[in-house]
Design an enzyme around this catalytic site. Structure first.
Site, mmCIF file in Angstrom:
data_model
loop_
_atom_site.group_PDB
_atom_site.id
_atom_site.type_symbol
_atom_site.label_atom_id
_atom_site.label_comp_id
_atom_site.label_asym_id
_atom_site.label_seq_id
_atom_site.Cartn_x
_atom_site.Cartn_y
_atom_site.Cartn_z
ATOM 1 N N GLU A 64 -5.605 41.645 -16.140
ATOM 2 C CA GLU A 64 -6.062 40.735 -15.085
ATOM 3 C C GLU A 64 -7.105 41.357 -14.159
ATOM 4 O O GLU A 64 -7.020 41.272 -12.930
ATOM 5 C CB GLU A 64 -4.850 40.224 -14.270
ATOM 6 C CG GLU A 64 -5.143 38.909 -13.564
ATOM 7 C CD GLU A 64 -3.919 38.275 -12.926
ATOM 8 O OE1 GLU A 64 -2.971 37.957 -13.652
ATOM 9 O OE2 GLU A 64 -3.953 38.100 -11.701
ATOM 10 N N HIS A 66 8.849 25.900 -10.606
ATOM 11 C CA HIS A 66 7.559 26.584 -10.634
ATOM 12 C C HIS A 66 6.456 25.632 -11.111
ATOM 13 O O HIS A 66 5.389 25.534 -10.496
ATOM 14 C CB HIS A 66 7.653 27.803 -11.558
ATOM 15 C CG HIS A 66 6.363 28.527 -11.727
ATOM 16 N ND1 HIS A 66 5.771 29.236 -10.702
ATOM 17 C CD2 HIS A 66 5.523 28.637 -12.798
ATOM 18 C CE1 HIS A 66 4.627 29.758 -11.125
ATOM 19 N NE2 HIS A 66 4.455 29.409 -12.399
ATOM 20 N N LYS A 83 -4.135 31.194 -24.432
ATOM 21 C CA LYS A 83 -3.642 32.384 -23.729
ATOM 22 C C LYS A 83 -4.056 33.658 -24.470
ATOM 23 O O LYS A 83 -4.473 34.643 -23.845
ATOM 24 C CB LYS A 83 -2.121 32.316 -23.579
ATOM 25 C CG LYS A 83 -1.584 33.538 -22.860
ATOM 26 C CD LYS A 83 -0.597 33.239 -21.808
ATOM 27 C CE LYS A 83 -0.374 34.426 -20.895
ATOM 28 N NZ LYS A 83 0.788 34.270 -20.048
ATOM 29 N N HIS A 142 -1.993 28.372 -8.856
ATOM 30 C CA HIS A 142 -0.884 29.239 -8.464
ATOM 31 C C HIS A 142 -0.969 29.756 -7.021
ATOM 32 O O HIS A 142 0.059 30.067 -6.432
ATOM 33 C CB HIS A 142 -0.766 30.434 -9.421
ATOM 34 C CG HIS A 142 -0.143 30.071 -10.743
ATOM 35 N ND1 HIS A 142 -0.712 29.162 -11.607
ATOM 36 C CD2 HIS A 142 1.004 30.480 -11.349
ATOM 37 C CE1 HIS A 142 0.054 29.048 -12.693
ATOM 38 N NE2 HIS A 142 1.090 29.834 -12.559
ATOM 39 N N LYS A 191 3.275 40.042 -19.118
ATOM 40 C CA LYS A 191 3.575 40.214 -17.691
ATOM 41 C C LYS A 191 5.084 40.265 -17.550
ATOM 42 O O LYS A 191 5.785 39.345 -17.970
ATOM 43 C CB LYS A 191 3.036 39.035 -16.886
ATOM 44 C CG LYS A 191 1.596 39.196 -16.458
ATOM 45 C CD LYS A 191 1.221 38.134 -15.440
ATOM 46 C CE LYS A 191 -0.219 38.263 -15.032
ATOM 47 N NZ LYS A 191 -0.639 37.181 -14.124
ATOM 48 N N ARG A 208 -8.600 36.988 -16.821
ATOM 49 C CA ARG A 208 -7.197 36.515 -16.803
ATOM 50 C C ARG A 208 -6.821 35.814 -15.507
ATOM 51 O O ARG A 208 -5.853 35.040 -15.462
ATOM 52 C CB ARG A 208 -6.241 37.682 -17.103
ATOM 53 C CG ARG A 208 -4.809 37.230 -17.296
ATOM 54 C CD ARG A 208 -3.921 38.279 -17.925
ATOM 55 N NE ARG A 208 -2.572 37.786 -18.072
ATOM 56 C CZ ARG A 208 -1.621 38.385 -18.764
ATOM 57 N NH1 ARG A 208 -1.880 39.515 -19.383
ATOM 58 N NH2 ARG A 208 -0.417 37.875 -18.854
ATOM 59 N N HIS A 217 2.339 29.021 -5.378
ATOM 60 C CA HIS A 217 3.274 30.073 -4.951
ATOM 61 C C HIS A 217 3.655 29.901 -3.488
ATOM 62 O O HIS A 217 4.796 30.153 -3.098
ATOM 63 C CB HIS A 217 2.647 31.464 -5.132
ATOM 64 C CG HIS A 217 2.860 32.020 -6.505
ATOM 65 N ND1 HIS A 217 2.139 33.074 -7.000
ATOM 66 C CD2 HIS A 217 3.724 31.673 -7.491
ATOM 67 C CE1 HIS A 217 2.547 33.335 -8.234
ATOM 68 N NE2 HIS A 217 3.502 32.505 -8.549
ATOM 69 N N ARG A 275 11.110 55.154 -20.786
ATOM 70 C CA ARG A 275 9.644 55.037 -20.671
ATOM 71 C C ARG A 275 9.066 53.984 -21.614
ATOM 72 O O ARG A 275 7.884 54.026 -21.951
ATOM 73 C CB ARG A 275 8.951 56.380 -20.890
ATOM 74 C CG ARG A 275 9.389 57.428 -19.885
ATOM 75 C CD ARG A 275 8.376 58.528 -19.726
ATOM 76 N NE ARG A 275 8.791 59.412 -18.672
ATOM 77 C CZ ARG A 275 9.586 60.470 -18.841
ATOM 78 N NH1 ARG A 275 10.047 60.754 -20.048
ATOM 79 N NH2 ARG A 275 9.912 61.222 -17.826
ATOM 80 N N GLU A 278 2.498 24.012 -16.546
ATOM 81 C CA GLU A 278 1.645 25.090 -17.099
ATOM 82 C C GLU A 278 0.770 24.539 -18.232
ATOM 83 O O GLU A 278 -0.364 24.982 -18.421
ATOM 84 C CB GLU A 278 2.496 26.259 -17.614
ATOM 85 C CG GLU A 278 3.225 27.060 -16.541
ATOM 86 C CD GLU A 278 2.333 27.988 -15.703
ATOM 87 O OE1 GLU A 278 1.118 28.118 -15.981
ATOM 88 O OE2 GLU A 278 2.865 28.584 -14.736
ATOM 89 N N ASN A 296 -4.216 31.810 -13.282
ATOM 90 C CA ASN A 296 -3.540 31.535 -12.011
ATOM 91 C C ASN A 296 -4.030 30.240 -11.375
ATOM 92 O O ASN A 296 -3.761 29.987 -10.189
ATOM 93 C CB ASN A 296 -3.743 32.708 -11.037
ATOM 94 C CG ASN A 296 -3.141 33.983 -11.573
ATOM 95 O OD1 ASN A 296 -2.070 33.953 -12.182
ATOM 96 N ND2 ASN A 296 -3.828 35.098 -11.397
HETATM 97 N N1 GLY Z 1 1.120 33.310 -16.374
HETATM 98 C C1 GLY Z 1 -0.142 33.854 -16.097
HETATM 99 C C2 GLY Z 1 -0.477 35.068 -16.889
HETATM 100 O O1 GLY Z 1 0.222 35.387 -17.826
HETATM 101 O O2 GLY Z 1 -1.447 35.729 -16.601
#
Ligand code: GLY
Length: 355
Positions: A240, A268, A230, A251, A139, A244, A255, A117, A181, A248
């Site tokens: 998010e 990427h 960040k 993205h 993430k 947040r 994606h 857990r 990025e 993206n």
């Molecule tokens: N890479 C995008 C984020 O961490 O939200």
């Protein structure tokens, strides 16, 4: 040596991010000191293992070596890591150390978030992409046959150790993928609501050659700037729910390009850059930015020599974007530029999107 701190408001959660350019052989004692006698395993990228196993000093029997590549971020490797942790008798108080790029960090982080857990995990990013983005913010994920990052969790590391010297051996293509990025952060800086006025766009314009030459001190400054941005976003919106989403930028389309090319043709970061160029173009066509800002943005991107990715069939791209986990059922979400270093979220019905 520099220490930045994540301090998430809602949870609350705190962890340090150490950035330095010491000899890589100091990392072992830095991490062990931080762990204060806890048991641990190390999940390490094969490439990094081949280059640094002897210098890193971690006992071989504690290392789980993961082959490189996005396709390794799968459920099989996830269970293999859990089995390795069980065989190594890790308890709930122990730690998983992830040494490598985004794939290792995401996979080891997801294993850590579910093992008993949730146990501690430490991120040691070794690629530019992981140093500037994926190692911070919690993430974690694995891929399934239905798509990328569809199973995962928000689970913050206990600490992040960045040693910029790892970047010296990073191949050119992976380095440029990380720059994808990095330029993203330049275009969203003002929307990150960071207390420092960094002007990353200026920094990138003025230092593009030093960056491409991998000047270590310039890279350390660059990483600090991206992480400050960040941290500012993650501190305000860990899960998010709103702010947040701006991370993206590039993205949604990016994606789709990754999916359509089977995650093998482009990196990427290259796909994110194609998504940023797509967003700039779309924003210009919709009158959200002027010609000058479009030119300035494209000029900045051209300094880092990203490959040009051709346009794909509109309907195919839209169908893939609709399947994206961030899309609502009837609309597509895009982050678009609106002014200098600023972006906003927009929702569109699929047939209203102009390519
Ligand atoms: N890479 C995008 C984020 O961490 O939200």
């Amino acid at each position: 040596m520099c220490k930045l701190e994540v301090n998430i408001q809602s949870s609350p959660k705190y962890y340090p991010i150490f950035i330095n350019n010491r000899d890589i052989n100091t990392l072992y004692s830095e991490i062990l000191e931080y762990l204060e006698g806890k048991n641990y395993i190390v999940v390490i990228s094969k490439k990094v293992y081949q280059l640094y196993a002897n210098i890193l000093n971690f006992p071989k029997e504690k290392m789980f070596v993961l082959k490189d590549g996005e396709k390794e971020k799968n459920i099989k490797n996830y269970t293999r890591i859990l089995d390795f942790a069980l065989k190594s008798h890790l308890t709930r108080n122990d730690a998983i150390i992830a040494i490598g790029g985004g794939v290792v960090g995401d996979l080891a982080g997801f294993a850590a978030s579910t093992y008993m857990r949730g146990i501690n995990y430490i991120q040691v990013p070794t690629t530019l992409l992981a140093c500037t983005d994926s190692s911070v913010g919690g993430k974690t994920a694995i891929n399934t046959v239905y798509g990328k990052n569809l199973v995962g969790s928000f689970y913050q590391p206990s600490a992040v150790f960045i040693n910029v010297n790892f970047l010296k051996t990073l191949d050119k293509r992976q380095f440029k993928s990380g720059m994808g990025e990095v330029v993203k952060y330049a275009f969203i800086e003002k929307s990150c609501q960071c207390d420092d006025d960094l002007n990353l766009m200026n920094f990138l314009n003025e230092n593009s050659q030093k960056i491409m030459d991998k000047d270590i001190l310039t890279l350390a400054d660059l990483i600090k700037m991206c992480i400050k941005l960040k941290i500012s976003v993650v501190n305000q919106d860990e899960k998010e729910k709103g702010l947040r989403k701006i991370l993206n930028y590039g993205h949604t389309y990016g994606h789709a390009v990754e999916t359509i090319t089977n995650f093998s043709k482009y990196t990427h970061g290259e796909c994110v850059v194609s998504g940023i160029l797509f967003a700039i173009n779309m924003a210009f066509k919709m009158g959200k930015i002027d010609k000058e800002y479009k030119f300035l943005s494209e000029d900045l991107i051209s300094k880092f020599d990203f490959p040009r990715i051709p346009q794909f069939d509109k309907n195919k791209i839209i169908n893939i974007m609709r399947a994206d986990k961030k899309a609502g059922s009837d609309y597509l979400t895009f982050i678009l530029p609106t002014s200098y270093a600023q972006v906003e979220t927009f929702k569109f019905e699929p047939d209203k999107i102009s390519f």
